[in-house]
Design a protein around this motif. Sequence first.
Motif, PDB file in Angstrom:
ATOM      1  N   LEU A  50      37.749  34.609   0.704  1.00  0.00           N
ATOM      2  CA  LEU A  50      38.241  35.971   0.495  1.00  0.00           C
ATOM      3  C   LEU A  50      39.772  35.987   0.470  1.00  0.00           C
ATOM      4  CD1 LEU A  50      37.185  38.943   0.335  1.00  0.00           C
ATOM      5  CD2 LEU A  50      37.546  39.094   2.781  1.00  0.00           C
ATOM      6  N   LYS A  51      40.371  35.299   1.449  1.00  0.00           N
ATOM      7  CA  LYS A  51      41.827  35.359   1.576  1.00  0.00           C
ATOM      8  C   LYS A  51      42.536  34.463   0.567  1.00  0.00           C
ATOM      9  CE  LYS A  51      45.594  35.025   4.866  1.00  0.00           C
ATOM     10  NZ  LYS A  51      46.031  34.742   6.232  1.00  0.00           N
ATOM     11  N   LYS A  52      42.076  33.211   0.497  1.00  0.00           N
ATOM     12  CA  LYS A  52      42.836  32.228  -0.261  1.00  0.00           C
ATOM     13  C   LYS A  52      42.444  32.164  -1.746  1.00  0.00           C
ATOM     14  CE  LYS A  52      45.453  29.852   1.378  1.00  0.00           C
ATOM     15  NZ  LYS A  52      46.890  30.091   1.551  1.00  0.00           N
ATOM     16  N   ILE A  53      41.274  32.635  -2.072  1.00  0.00           N
ATOM     17  CA  ILE A  53      40.901  32.601  -3.497  1.00  0.00           C
ATOM     18  C   ILE A  53      40.973  34.002  -4.101  1.00  0.00           C
ATOM     19  CG2 ILE A  53      39.081  32.047  -5.170  1.00  0.00           C
ATOM     20  CD1 ILE A  53      38.122  29.852  -3.270  1.00  0.00           C
ATOM     21  N   ILE A  54      40.245  34.938  -3.494  1.00  0.00           N
ATOM     22  CA  ILE A  54      40.182  36.272  -4.120  1.00  0.00           C
ATOM     23  C   ILE A  54      41.513  37.018  -3.991  1.00  0.00           C
ATOM     24  CG2 ILE A  54      38.995  38.507  -4.111  1.00  0.00           C
ATOM     25  CD1 ILE A  54      36.497  37.007  -3.145  1.00  0.00           C
ATOM     26  N   VAL A  55      41.993  37.150  -2.758  1.00  0.00           N
ATOM     27  CA  VAL A  55      43.225  37.928  -2.550  1.00  0.00           C
ATOM     28  C   VAL A  55      44.414  37.245  -3.221  1.00  0.00           C
ATOM     29  CG1 VAL A  55      44.861  38.730  -0.799  1.00  0.00           C
ATOM     30  CG2 VAL A  55      42.416  39.041  -0.446  1.00  0.00           C
ATOM     31  N   HIS A  94      43.609  25.700   8.487  1.00  0.00           N
ATOM     32  CA  HIS A  94      44.173  25.542   9.834  1.00  0.00           C
ATOM     33  C   HIS A  94      45.506  26.270  10.016  1.00  0.00           C
ATOM     34  CE1 HIS A  94      41.087  22.690  10.915  1.00  0.00           C
ATOM     35  NE2 HIS A  94      41.283  22.058   9.773  1.00  0.00           N
ATOM     36  N   ALA A  95      46.185  26.528   8.912  1.00  0.00           N
ATOM     37  CA  ALA A  95      47.503  27.186   9.012  1.00  0.00           C
ATOM     38  C   ALA A  95      47.380  28.712   9.082  1.00  0.00           C
ATOM     39  CB  ALA A  95      48.359  26.790   7.814  1.00  0.00           C
ATOM     40  N   GLN A  96      46.186  29.243   8.869  1.00  0.00           N
ATOM     41  CA  GLN A  96      46.031  30.700   8.848  1.00  0.00           C
ATOM     42  C   GLN A  96      46.070  31.253  10.274  1.00  0.00           C
ATOM     43  OE1 GLN A  96      46.152  31.930   5.780  1.00  0.00           O
ATOM     44  NE2 GLN A  96      46.147  29.758   5.190  1.00  0.00           N
ATOM     45  N   PRO A  97      46.845  32.325  10.509  1.00  0.00           N
ATOM     46  CA  PRO A  97      46.910  32.884  11.879  1.00  0.00           C
ATOM     47  C   PRO A  97      45.538  33.333  12.381  1.00  0.00           C
ATOM     48  CG  PRO A  97      48.080  34.286  10.281  1.00  0.00           C
ATOM     49  CD  PRO A  97      47.739  33.020   9.571  1.00  0.00           C
ATOM     50  N   GLU A  98      44.716  33.860  11.468  1.00  0.00           N
ATOM     51  CA  GLU A  98      43.377  34.311  11.893  1.00  0.00           C
ATOM     52  C   GLU A  98      42.549  33.119  12.372  1.00  0.00           C
ATOM     53  OE1 GLU A  98      44.653  34.718   8.894  1.00  0.00           O
ATOM     54  OE2 GLU A  98      44.671  36.845   8.328  1.00  0.00           O
ATOM     55  N   VAL A 102      40.795  32.674  16.083  1.00  0.00           N
ATOM     56  CA  VAL A 102      39.364  32.486  16.339  1.00  0.00           C
ATOM     57  C   VAL A 102      39.091  31.132  16.996  1.00  0.00           C
ATOM     58  CG1 VAL A 102      37.080  32.329  15.276  1.00  0.00           C
ATOM     59  CG2 VAL A 102      38.700  34.034  14.457  1.00  0.00           C
ATOM     60  N   PHE A 103      39.733  30.115  16.467  1.00  0.00           N
ATOM     61  CA  PHE A 103      39.489  28.767  17.019  1.00  0.00           C
ATOM     62  C   PHE A 103      40.624  28.378  17.968  1.00  0.00           C
ATOM     63  CE2 PHE A 103      37.273  28.300  12.806  1.00  0.00           C
ATOM     64  CZ  PHE A 103      35.995  28.233  13.328  1.00  0.00           C
ATOM     65  N   GLU A 104      41.030  29.295  18.833  1.00  0.00           N
ATOM     66  CA  GLU A 104      42.185  29.017  19.681  1.00  0.00           C
ATOM     67  C   GLU A 104      41.868  27.898  20.682  1.00  0.00           C
ATOM     68  OE1 GLU A 104      40.554  31.702  22.891  1.00  0.00           O
ATOM     69  OE2 GLU A 104      40.079  30.904  20.940  1.00  0.00           O
ATOM     70  N   GLU A 105      42.906  27.450  21.318  1.00  0.00           N
ATOM     71  CA  GLU A 105      42.832  26.240  22.134  1.00  0.00           C
ATOM     72  C   GLU A 105      41.698  26.248  23.155  1.00  0.00           C
ATOM     73  OE1 GLU A 105      45.894  23.771  24.871  1.00  0.00           O
ATOM     74  OE2 GLU A 105      46.706  24.950  23.234  1.00  0.00           O
ATOM     75  N   ALA A 106      41.486  27.401  23.789  1.00  0.00           N
ATOM     76  CA  ALA A 106      40.466  27.451  24.841  1.00  0.00           C
ATOM     77  C   ALA A 106      39.097  27.065  24.297  1.00  0.00           C
ATOM     78  CB  ALA A 106      40.403  28.851  25.422  1.00  0.00           C
ATOM     79  N   SER A 208      35.130  36.271  16.007  1.00  0.00           N
ATOM     80  CA  SER A 208      34.610  35.871  14.698  1.00  0.00           C
ATOM     81  C   SER A 208      35.579  36.256  13.583  1.00  0.00           C
ATOM     82  CB  SER A 208      33.257  36.544  14.448  1.00  0.00           C
ATOM     83  OG  SER A 208      33.453  37.901  14.111  1.00  0.00           O
ATOM     84  N   PHE A 209      35.222  35.886  12.363  1.00  0.00           N
ATOM     85  CA  PHE A 209      36.060  36.222  11.206  1.00  0.00           C
ATOM     86  C   PHE A 209      35.691  37.578  10.593  1.00  0.00           C
ATOM     87  CE2 PHE A 209      36.766  31.678  11.503  1.00  0.00           C
ATOM     88  CZ  PHE A 209      38.134  31.616  11.320  1.00  0.00           C
ATOM     89  N   LEU A 210      34.634  38.189  11.105  1.00  0.00           N
ATOM     90  CA  LEU A 210      34.207  39.466  10.532  1.00  0.00           C
ATOM     91  C   LEU A 210      35.325  40.525  10.568  1.00  0.00           C
ATOM     92  CD1 LEU A 210      31.959  41.217   9.280  1.00  0.00           C
ATOM     93  CD2 LEU A 210      31.196  41.753  11.592  1.00  0.00           C
ATOM     94  N   PRO A 211      35.939  40.779  11.742  1.00  0.00           N
ATOM     95  CA  PRO A 211      37.006  41.793  11.737  1.00  0.00           C
ATOM     96  C   PRO A 211      38.171  41.431  10.823  1.00  0.00           C
ATOM     97  CG  PRO A 211      36.842  40.715  13.877  1.00  0.00           C
ATOM     98  CD  PRO A 211      35.672  40.265  13.081  1.00  0.00           C
ATOM     99  N   HIS A 212      38.437  40.145  10.668  1.00  0.00           N
ATOM    100  CA  HIS A 212      39.543  39.720   9.790  1.00  0.00           C
ATOM    101  C   HIS A 212      39.178  39.961   8.326  1.00  0.00           C
ATOM    102  CE1 HIS A 212      41.483  38.048  13.270  1.00  0.00           C
ATOM    103  NE2 HIS A 212      40.394  37.339  13.551  1.00  0.00           N
ATOM    104  N   MET A 213      37.905  39.780   8.007  1.00  0.00           N
ATOM    105  CA  MET A 213      37.479  40.046   6.621  1.00  0.00           C
ATOM    106  C   MET A 213      37.583  41.537   6.323  1.00  0.00           C
ATOM    107  SD  MET A 213      34.292  37.572   5.656  1.00  0.00           S
ATOM    108  CE  MET A 213      33.408  37.137   7.099  1.00  0.00           C
ATOM    109  N   LEU A 214      37.162  42.362   7.294  1.00  0.00           N
ATOM    110  CA  LEU A 214      37.204  43.813   7.096  1.00  0.00           C
ATOM    111  C   LEU A 214      38.647  44.287   6.912  1.00  0.00           C
ATOM    112  CD1 LEU A 214      34.614  44.971   9.818  1.00  0.00           C
ATOM    113  CD2 LEU A 214      34.217  44.495   7.421  1.00  0.00           C
ATOM    114  N   LYS A 215      39.535  43.727   7.739  1.00  0.00           N
ATOM    115  CA  LYS A 215      40.952  44.125   7.683  1.00  0.00           C
ATOM    116  C   LYS A 215      41.567  43.732   6.336  1.00  0.00           C
ATOM    117  CE  LYS A 215      45.208  43.504  10.272  1.00  0.00           C
ATOM    118  NZ  LYS A 215      45.960  42.364  10.757  1.00  0.00           N
ATOM    119  N   LEU A 216      41.263  42.517   5.936  1.00  0.00           N
ATOM    120  CA  LEU A 216      41.807  41.992   4.679  1.00  0.00           C
ATOM    121  C   LEU A 216      41.345  42.834   3.491  1.00  0.00           C
ATOM    122  CD1 LEU A 216      43.516  39.428   4.175  1.00  0.00           C
ATOM    123  CD2 LEU A 216      41.414  38.240   3.601  1.00  0.00           C
TER     124      LEU A 216
END
Lengths: 320, 477
Positions: A50-55, A94-98, A102-106, A208-216
């Motif tokens: 969604l972010k890197k291809i469509i947008v 890996h460079a995306q802030p989202e 989601v996959f933060e260090e913890a 999850s990535f769901l809220p990020h998809m909705l925001k985008l």
Amino acid sequence: MKQQKPVWVLIGNSMLNTRIDPAQLATLSGVPTKKIGKGGSQSALWFLFLKKIIVESGARPALVTIFFRDTDLTWPEIRMSGMNEPLVKELDGHAQPEWKQVFEEAKVLESGALGWIKHHLSPLFAPDELNATMRRQIQNRAFRATRLGTEAAGSERRMELNQRFGLEHLRRDLGSDFGEASSSTAIASDPGVYEDGPMTFDVSPEASFLPHMLKLAKEHGMVLHFHRIKRKPDADHLRRDLPAISSYMEALAIHLKEQGCLFTDETNDPSLVLDMYVDGDHISSQDEIQKQYLANFWARVSPVVTPILKPSVNASSPAP
Amino acid sequence: MIFQSIEYLLFLVCVLALYYWLPRRGQNVVIIAASYVFYGWVHQWYLILIGITTLFDWGCAIGMEDSKTQARKKAFFYTSIGVNLAILGVFKYFGFFVENVSAVLTSMGLMTSPWLIKIALPAGISFFTFQSVSYAVDVYQGKVKACRSIIDYATFVSFFPQLVAGPIERAGHMLPQYSQERVIHLHDIRSGIVLLLWGLFQKVVIADSSALIADKVFSLGDPSFPLLWGGVIAFGVQIYADFSGYTDMARGSARLLGIELCANFNHPYLSQSPGEFWRRWHMSLSTWFRDYVYIPLGGSRHGEGKMMRNLVVTFFLSGLWHGASWNYVIWGFYHGVLVAFWPQLAKRVPIFADKGGALGTIFRVMLTYVLMHLGWLMFREHSVAMLMSDLALNPFTAPAAEWRMGGALAIEALQYGLPLILFLPLLQRWNLLIKAGDERLQSWRWTLAQAAAAAICLYGIVSLRCEVGSDFIYFQF
């Protein structure tokens, strides 16, 4: 994407690939339609599509439909190792802030002791690259030792293996996805059997990535449509949800509606009978079954998607 | 809880910290508590099962020893054996039995639809019940004295490193260790850590990488002969590294606690006959069946015919021990026939005996390797119909492309298995020195060798581990 400027884009994995032919769907819907279907992909990759291809293409489709199974949308960890890594890198995941959120260090701790060690050793050397290189070398050595009259390069040999382990060669009832899933390397796929992930519906941006998809989608003026596919039914052609999944789906549907998204669910459709399925949740590639599925799909979604695809035309056909 | 998880690492560190802080009796209590946490991590009700068998067998053994009459002693003995076999029968074989009986009745028209009973199989049940049975037999035969301490006995039954997948230990080996003060040397800790890392390497690098290949092949509905055998060879690497890896992690963990577990493998793929293979593969199970089934059946005491019958029966039961499924039964029977008939063949054809020099040895090792892998095909192929179709595959009709692919998969898997051979001389020497309690283990050379081995294992685990993990195969038994 940039050239074709599709009005409707569909995203998914083999559940989408074995169900929808975009050309035929374009004929039914009357709008340019495009599919981004990657076997074995899951929600983290769908977010990147969604972010890197469509947008990033600037295509701005009016509607983006995401095909999913059960808890896919809030289970970011699934299939995020091995075979999908090259694509994640290609899309600069890996460079995306989202991604980091989601996959933060913890969460690295959750992937086990080895994941923890690897994470802390990665600044010293690059274990992922080393792993991929060493595995490729091992496979290439095996290819060289078994040339048997062919001068095909390693990549061609890998492709040959991929085709041999394709969907049509797998045993029935394996619940397998890995026919298509193994497109990057013949033997580095995730386990074939699909199981449900965490059944608690969590909409926080770390979960999850769901809220990020909705925001985008909101930021770029796209409407998101989530389509839940009917998984392989029982012998009586019904697919019974676990109580926890039913509650999850209710919560998901309410949340998506609140966020201005579209949601359709074919799980209770009695016309999707057992005979239409092959290899787990995949739909048979037979022409008749494909046509039947597509007609059924269009009849189900057209009342909700047509006002988005063709704002000037009212939806006419009722839902089945 | 599984060994290759962060939970286990933290768990082991906590257990060790507490363990070395307490005196011996307290140490055994820590082991029991830790073992119950380990075993009940996923399903707490399993603890009831292990608790009941522990109390029952402990009480029956004391009852046996204190019995004034032979009849009373026998009653305690059969009660103990009966309870263990009943538990195994209900949880492991009842569903299989009902399924087959109802299938027969349905085929005869006496039932309209077959019954299907699914009973969850508690992990490790085959291991701890066999350990308990061996204890009851040993006490009955007077080979070991009944353990009077419930703490020591519960430690013997539940010891977490070997609870789920063995080695199947004997009371005579373990109870003296639990009843005495633990003396831990620095070299025990060093070698324990290296064993743990080497076991982990075997599991996450060798076994899991080969599993990817084997799983792929065994998911094919239309395998060709070469592809199938590529998968079988990969499975051969997988099952060895998987089980040997588990055993080494178990032995490493136990050694850190000052407990020595028996070895379970001795380079089985170098065997020169099926009989030798079983003296090198899963040795704790092989010796269990030898001592508690084969010898009581008469062993080799009543002529060749009866010896062959006893071997076939023993291996048939061993097959059934591995799983309640027809493929395991066939697999056990196949091995029984091989082990029983090989000596007959060796009498008639010299090359099957210890003859023929180096070439003869190579021939026998290769033939045994092929025969064992034919067995692995039976072991891995759970559907009997599919197994029959696999066995009917014709190698001469497979096209070159299939040979190319099958060969590549086999060679790839064998490359992953290479460290099993490369580490062999080092491990053999090391094991000998440890067994002998050799002082050279404390020398700087061995310290350096151990540090290097640990570093290599760690580097391999991090850089070459398979991203797709899988459960230990023997957990299901």
